[in-house]
Design a protein around this motif. Structure first.
Motif, mmCIF file in Angstrom:
data_model
loop_
_atom_site.group_PDB
_atom_site.id
_atom_site.type_symbol
_atom_site.label_atom_id
_atom_site.label_comp_id
_atom_site.label_asym_id
_atom_site.label_seq_id
_atom_site.Cartn_x
_atom_site.Cartn_y
_atom_site.Cartn_z
ATOM 1 N N ARG A 217 0.826 -1.219 0.000
ATOM 2 C CA ARG A 217 0.000 0.000 0.000
ATOM 3 C C ARG A 217 0.853 1.258 0.000
ATOM 4 O O ARG A 217 0.500 2.262 -0.627
ATOM 5 N N ALA A 218 1.983 1.208 0.704
ATOM 6 C CA ALA A 218 2.876 2.371 0.744
ATOM 7 C C ALA A 218 3.445 2.662 -0.636
ATOM 8 O O ALA A 218 3.596 3.827 -1.031
ATOM 9 N N ASN A 219 3.776 1.630 -1.391
ATOM 10 C CA ASN A 219 4.276 1.815 -2.745
ATOM 11 C C ASN A 219 3.221 2.442 -3.646
ATOM 12 O O ASN A 219 3.530 3.320 -4.460
ATOM 13 N N ASN A 275 7.352 6.133 12.104
ATOM 14 C CA ASN A 275 6.586 6.194 10.850
ATOM 15 C C ASN A 275 5.699 7.438 10.741
ATOM 16 O O ASN A 275 4.794 7.497 9.897
ATOM 17 N N ALA A 276 5.968 8.450 11.575
ATOM 18 C CA ALA A 276 5.123 9.651 11.554
ATOM 19 C C ALA A 276 5.182 10.360 10.207
ATOM 20 O O ALA A 276 4.170 10.898 9.737
ATOM 21 N N TRP A 284 -0.211 7.496 4.759
ATOM 22 C CA TRP A 284 -0.135 6.037 4.970
ATOM 23 C C TRP A 284 0.080 5.710 6.435
ATOM 24 O O TRP A 284 0.882 6.353 7.125
ATOM 25 N N LYS A 285 -0.637 4.706 6.906
ATOM 26 C CA LYS A 285 -0.404 4.107 8.222
ATOM 27 C C LYS A 285 -0.585 2.597 8.098
ATOM 28 O O LYS A 285 -1.389 2.133 7.278
ATOM 29 N N PRO A 286 0.142 1.809 8.892
ATOM 30 C CA PRO A 286 -0.065 0.359 8.827
ATOM 31 C C PRO A 286 -1.463 -0.001 9.311
ATOM 32 O O PRO A 286 -1.982 0.609 10.251
ATOM 33 N N GLN A 287 -2.059 -0.987 8.663
ATOM 34 C CA GLN A 287 -3.418 -1.399 9.018
ATOM 35 C C GLN A 287 -3.473 -2.780 9.673
ATOM 36 O O GLN A 287 -4.466 -3.109 10.314
#
Length: 311
Positions: A217-219, A275-276, A284-287
């Protein structure tokens, strides 16, 4: 949008490709299948069996004219980088420069580069943010950081846009038992075989384990956001290797205990990434939590194992 994904048959790359296809992008994959797997190729993507160092890449760029390149092809084994730094550099450094030259020639709009927490070395402080000093302990860390400097240079000289993603320890389905986050698949492989895994060191060393779906998702987010930024992709949370094994063992409902072995050269004792910035510049944040991600991973490998047994 047409996107070229190097290493698109690999662990992380195949997940990136799957998400791109789901979002209706045109996807071109290059992979030499040295660690990638044809079984992971998305049938809706166009595949070229080629190494990033090959002269054949020029014809692929000329034919496909990708708007975005997501560069995931790499030599990922820290120990191999220490034993054969020339091979490590040839792929990770020279291979990336080759791609940057092709992006310049064929006017690619954006280059998304997969870097690593290994560039930071032993942390001066935790959590490690993007301003932390660069002090890699291994050839691998050096060979992942050096392309970052080339990417910035090409951006300044040619106008190529970029986002550099520094991953924490990525884990999940399709992972081979090598590389930075490979400890998860190593533990799973051993438990499936009914064997005790080996932990190098005392098991108290900590890492930041990030699920591969979140990394993919970050990509995707970096295709649109994070212009000329360096961004950590992580959970911002440390987990000891011993605790990691305990969670996996609980999922398996096994009482097998790990064996302890001498710590390895080049291994970092403690690491987790802030990861701020990813939330700020990528949205983006991890889910996926560690427990949820490990359950997904174990389910995947159990299904693969059952299939092999049936065959």
């Amino acid at each position: 949008m047409k996107v070229l994904v190097t290493g698109g048959a690999g662990f992380i790359g195949s997940h990136v490709v799957d998400q791109l296809i789901q979002e209706n992008h045109q996807v071109v994959i290059t992979d030499n299948l040295s660690t990638g797997n044809e079984a992971y190729l998305n049938p809706e993507a166009k595949f070229y069996h080629v190494s990033i160092e090959s002269d054949d890449m020029g014809a692929i760029f000329a034919s496909e004219s990708p708007e975005v390149v997501i560069h995931l092809a790499a030599q990922i084994d820290v120990q191999k980088s220490l034993h054969d730094p020339q091979y490590d550099a040839a792929i990770n450094i020279l291979g990336t420069i080759h791609l940057l030259e092709l992006c310049k020639t064929h006017q690619t709009r954006k280059f998304i580069y997969s870097s690593s927490a290994a560039v930071y070395g032993n942390p001066n402080y935790l959590a490690i943010d993007e301003q932390h000093p660069i002090q890699p302990l291994s050839s691998y860390g050096i060979s992942k950081y050096t392309p970052e400097k080339y990417i910035r240079m090409y951006a300044d000289l040619t106008g190529l846009d970029y986002t550099i993603l520094r991953y924490a320890n990525v884990y999940g389905a399709r992972q081979i038992p090598k590389g930075e986050g490979g400890v998860v698949s190593i533990f799973v492989d051993k438990l499936l075989a009914g064997e005790s895994p080996i932990i190098f060191g005392d098991g108290l060393q900590t890492r930041d384990f990030i699920y591969v779906g979140d990394v993919a998702r970050a990509n995707i987010a970096a295709m649109y956001e994070g212009s000329r930024e360096v961004v950590n992709i992580s959970t911002n949370s440390p987990t000891s290797v011993s605790d990691l094994y305990s969670i996996i063992a609980d999922i398996y409902k096994t009482d097998l205990r790990p064996q302890l072995a001498q710590a390895r050269d080049g291994d970092i004792l403690h690491s987790y990434l802030d990861n701020a910035k990813a939330a700020r510049v990528l949205g983006w944040k991890p889910q996926i939590s560690l427990l949820e991600g490990l359950n997904k991973t174990v389910e995947y490998y159990q299904s693969i194992h059952k299939t092999k047994v049936l065959l």
